[in-house]
Design an enzyme around this catalytic site. Structure first.
Site, PDB file in Angstrom:
ATOM      1  N   PHE A 146      36.168  43.231  32.475  1.00  0.00           N
ATOM      2  CA  PHE A 146      36.046  42.077  33.475  1.00  0.00           C
ATOM      3  C   PHE A 146      35.639  43.917  34.557  1.00  0.00           C
ATOM      4  O   PHE A 146      36.385  44.104  35.865  1.00  0.00           O
ATOM      5  CB  PHE A 146      36.604  41.654  34.184  1.00  0.00           C
ATOM      6  CG  PHE A 146      36.499  40.326  35.218  1.00  0.00           C
ATOM      7  CD1 PHE A 146      35.017  39.709  34.108  1.00  0.00           C
ATOM      8  CD2 PHE A 146      36.651  40.480  36.128  1.00  0.00           C
ATOM      9  CE1 PHE A 146      34.443  39.101  36.067  1.00  0.00           C
ATOM     10  CE2 PHE A 146      35.975  40.066  37.077  1.00  0.00           C
ATOM     11  CZ  PHE A 146      35.030  39.208  37.084  1.00  0.00           C
ATOM     12  N   ASP A 231      39.048  51.693  36.998  1.00  0.00           N
ATOM     13  CA  ASP A 231      37.986  50.344  37.416  1.00  0.00           C
ATOM     14  C   ASP A 231      40.050  50.540  37.810  1.00  0.00           C
ATOM     15  O   ASP A 231      40.635  49.489  37.749  1.00  0.00           O
ATOM     16  CB  ASP A 231      37.915  49.652  37.122  1.00  0.00           C
ATOM     17  CG  ASP A 231      37.243  48.369  37.807  1.00  0.00           C
ATOM     18  OD1 ASP A 231      38.125  47.981  38.537  1.00  0.00           O
ATOM     19  OD2 ASP A 231      37.151  47.238  37.749  1.00  0.00           O
ATOM     20  N   LYS A 260      39.957  44.240  46.256  1.00  0.00           N
ATOM     21  CA  LYS A 260      40.741  43.436  46.647  1.00  0.00           C
ATOM     22  C   LYS A 260      41.950  43.182  47.027  1.00  0.00           C
ATOM     23  O   LYS A 260      41.563  43.254  48.555  1.00  0.00           O
ATOM     24  CB  LYS A 260      41.569  42.550  45.385  1.00  0.00           C
ATOM     25  CG  LYS A 260      39.969  41.894  43.777  1.00  0.00           C
ATOM     26  CD  LYS A 260      40.540  41.970  42.754  1.00  0.00           C
ATOM     27  CE  LYS A 260      39.592  40.653  41.981  1.00  0.00           C
ATOM     28  NZ  LYS A 260      39.052  40.469  42.521  1.00  0.00           N
TER      29      LYS A 260
END
Length: 407
Positions: A146, A231, A260
């Protein structure tokens, strides 16, 4: 046992369903305020937040240092675009580069934007530095990944909900099983410009790869002249007990993709961080963002970097995470939990089917004042703010035991 209650805000939830596109299925709670690890709904019910905005709130809700940094910058200047320099930009880039032990930073806003930026970076690097023939670059990714929901990214996703109905998809990606070193080695060839991986797959259920996997990725990419792109949007910035999840295997990738928690739960901030050789392939006009690296974002992110430098949050994640994972694993003997995975303050819990779906367990915990989120039907994700206290974790565990015993 905590008193159970029915969350309020039914009228607001109904209004949202009418006027917003149905891209999410939120839990039935309407949040009105938050502080630390706690949220309060419109009726005054308090909830312990064990999701942290998918790790965007590593430092909790409204951390005083981050709010103070934002308020100070709000009184000065919030946006200039990249048409001009501003007084926060150089410090943000240099301090984030230093935190990552790299040379250069390319700031963006959201995680998906940063992943798209990493893809563009790898392709241009492949053509200009590695010498891959034009338009032949390939990037190896992992099944179950994801990385976001842009059209490029969903093209190499195997999640039907994210992928179906959005083609045609961009070519140039090779998908291999996550954690399979042999498959990865077979896929990396002379046209491979990068291997793009989450060190721990969050959306897939907090899947931790086999020991030695990340080190093998580093070795294979180095030997074959490809970039290793980590990531760390969810796994990075203290979540797993180290600044970056790659550190658990002593691995330094060629490129970090961050987001984030970099915005402190205040503003969206993301970035790609790499060496000068890699990010130096860009030229003015070849990439950019009106909002990327804006003064407000830089001010908050600089405070995040300063907080991480103390090591306090990494230590908390490691110590409290050991306690959390140990206690969760002890529940496996009840038959209600079939598997527990995790690292630091991050866990994936597979629920036995007879105890209900992940959504049903999340809703039962909601009624007991604990917020978690389900994924892939039967899995619950736990990612509390790194400011959570041990007694708060124990409170949440007690509610979890009560819900499972009710099943």
């Amino acid at each position: 046992m905590s008193e159970q209650f029915v969350p309020g805000g039914a009228a607001l939830m109904a209004a949202a369903e009418v006027s917003s596109a149905p891209t999410y299925r939120p839990l039935p709670v309407v949040v009105a305020s938050g502080e630390g690890a706690w949220l309060t709904d419109v009726d005054g019910h308090r909830y312990l937040d064990l999701l942290s905005g998918y790790s965007a709130l590593n430092f909790g809700h409204r951390h005083p240092r981050l709010i103070a940094a934002a308020k100070d910058q709000l009184d000065r200047v919030t946006l200039t675009s990249r048409a001009f320099h501003h007084h926060r930009f150089a410090d943000f880039c240099s301090e984030l580069a230093e935190l990552c032990a790299k040379d250069m930073v390319l700031p963006m806003n959201t995680g998906a934007e940063a992943v798209e930026t990493a893809i563009k970076t790898a392709r241009r690097w492949g053509y200009q530095v590695k010498g891959v023939p034009a338009d032949q670059a390939r990037i190896v990714v992992a099944a179950g990944n994801f990385h976001g929901r842009t059209t490029t990214i969903v093209g190499f996703s195997d999640d039907p909900a994210a992928r179906e109905g959005f083609g045609p998809y961009a070519p140039g990606f090779d998908v291999v099983p996550f954690g399979d070193v042999a498959a990865l080695a077979d896929a990396v060839n002379d046209r491979t410009v990068a291997v793009l991986l989450e060190p721990i797959q969050g959306e897939a259920g907090v899947l931790v790869p086999p020991a030695g996997y990340l080190a093998a990725v580093r070795r294979i990419t180095a030997e074959r002249g490809a970039l290793f792109i980590a990531d760390e949007i969810q796994s990075g910035l203290g979540r797993t007990g180290t600044t970056f999840a790659c550190e658990h295997e002593g691995v330094v990738p060629d490129m970090y993709v961050l987001g984030k928690a970099l915005g402190g739960g205040v503003v969206p901030v993301s970035a790609v961080v790499a060496s000068r050789e890699v990010l130096g392939v860009f030229t003015p006009g070849s990439h950019g963002s009106t909002f990327g690296g804006n003064p407000l974002a830089c001010a908050v992110a600089l405070e995040v970097i300063a907080m991480l430098r103390t090591g306090e949050y990494q230590r908390r994640a490691a110590e409290l995470g050991d306690h959390l994972l140990r206690e969760l694993s002890s529940l496996s003997g009840s038959g209600a939990i079939t598997a527990v995975r995790g690292r630091g303050l991050w866990a994936g819990i597979d629920i036995a089917p007879r105890f209900g779906s992940g959504r049903e367990v999340a809703e039962a915990l909601l009624r007991r004042g604990v917020l978690v989120k389900d994924t892939h039907g039967s899995t619950i994700r736990i990612a509390p703010p790194l400011v959570i206290e041990k007694d708060e974790i124990n409170h949440a565990l007690a509610q979890f035991r009560a819900v499972l015993s009710d099943g």
